[in-house]
Scaffold this active site. Structure first.
Site, PDB file in Angstrom:
ATOM      1  N   LEU A 101     -24.303  16.385   8.592  1.00  0.00           N
ATOM      2  CA  LEU A 101     -24.035  17.805   8.388  1.00  0.00           C
ATOM      3  C   LEU A 101     -22.560  18.020   8.038  1.00  0.00           C
ATOM      4  CD1 LEU A 101     -26.191  19.304  11.286  1.00  0.00           C
ATOM      5  CD2 LEU A 101     -26.791  19.025   8.862  1.00  0.00           C
ATOM      6  N   HIS A 102     -22.168  17.505   6.875  1.00  0.00           N
ATOM      7  CA  HIS A 102     -20.768  17.565   6.446  1.00  0.00           C
ATOM      8  C   HIS A 102     -20.250  19.001   6.366  1.00  0.00           C
ATOM      9  CE1 HIS A 102     -20.825  13.313   5.521  1.00  0.00           C
ATOM     10  NE2 HIS A 102     -21.838  13.475   4.689  1.00  0.00           N
ATOM     11  N   ASP A 103     -20.845  19.797   5.509  1.00  0.00           N
ATOM     12  CA  ASP A 103     -20.328  21.150   5.276  1.00  0.00           C
ATOM     13  C   ASP A 103     -20.463  22.054   6.500  1.00  0.00           C
ATOM     14  OD1 ASP A 103     -19.590  20.337   2.746  1.00  0.00           O
ATOM     15  OD2 ASP A 103     -21.374  21.137   1.777  1.00  0.00           O
TER      16      ASP A 103
END
Length: 177
Positions: A101-103
């Site tokens: 879940l980078h962003d």
């Protein structure tokens, strides 16, 4: 700056886009324009860097995906439709049954700084060569005698850990609502 953005968008449309990190040294966004990234990091702006070493700690698992699929939330339903591509990619690239879940992690770290622990220092970006896009943190603990391109650089905050369970819970609570 607008011209650089237009050039980047053209490269993306011409098939130059990359789904993820482009080499072991660089994140795709930094690799795309390391000169611009270096300007941003040395600008003196109030910056929080949340790198992939941190966002890789936050994973939406297969069971989380199933929870989204069974939810009546409109965002959950939308994401369920597109997550197949991301789960497939992460399975192939990282051999994992989940997606990083980078962003969401980066956004939530700005909204709620208690989600991350940080250090501070000057950050520079390698702009060419085999390590193009590599970000380097100098904590300013050592003083050098000579003046270098590190001298007198402003500091930025760099996340080093994240409360991954809290981030996943925040994301899931919002999506299934």
């Amino acid at each position: 700056m607008r011209e650089k953005l237009d050039q980047w968008l053209c490269r993306q449309q011409e098939g130059g886009s990359r789904l993820a990190n482009v080499n072991p040294a660089a994140e795709a966004n930094i690799f795309g324009d390391p000169d611009a990234a270096d300007v941003v990091f040395t600008s003196g702006a109030d910056i929080l860097v949340v790198g992939i070493n941190v966002t890789h700690q936050v994973v939406l698992s297969g069971s989380g995906r199933e929870k989204l699929a069974s939810s009546k939330g409109k965002f959950a339903q939308y994401l369920t439709g597109i997550l197949e591509v991301y789960f497939s990619y992460h399975c192939d690239a990282y051999n994992t049954n989940g997606v990083y879940l980078h962003d969401p992690t980066s956004l939530l770290a700005v909204v709620d700084p208690s989600l991350v622990t940080c250090t501070e220092g000057a950050v520079r970006v390698q702009t060419s060569g085999i390590t193009r896009g590599l970000t380097i943190l100098y904590s300013k603990q050592k003083r050098f005698e000579e003046v270098t391109k590190w001298s007198n650089m402003p500091t930025v905050k760099v996340a080093v850990t994240v409360d991954a369970p809290r981030v996943v819970k925040l994301v899931m609570d919002r999506l299934v609502a």
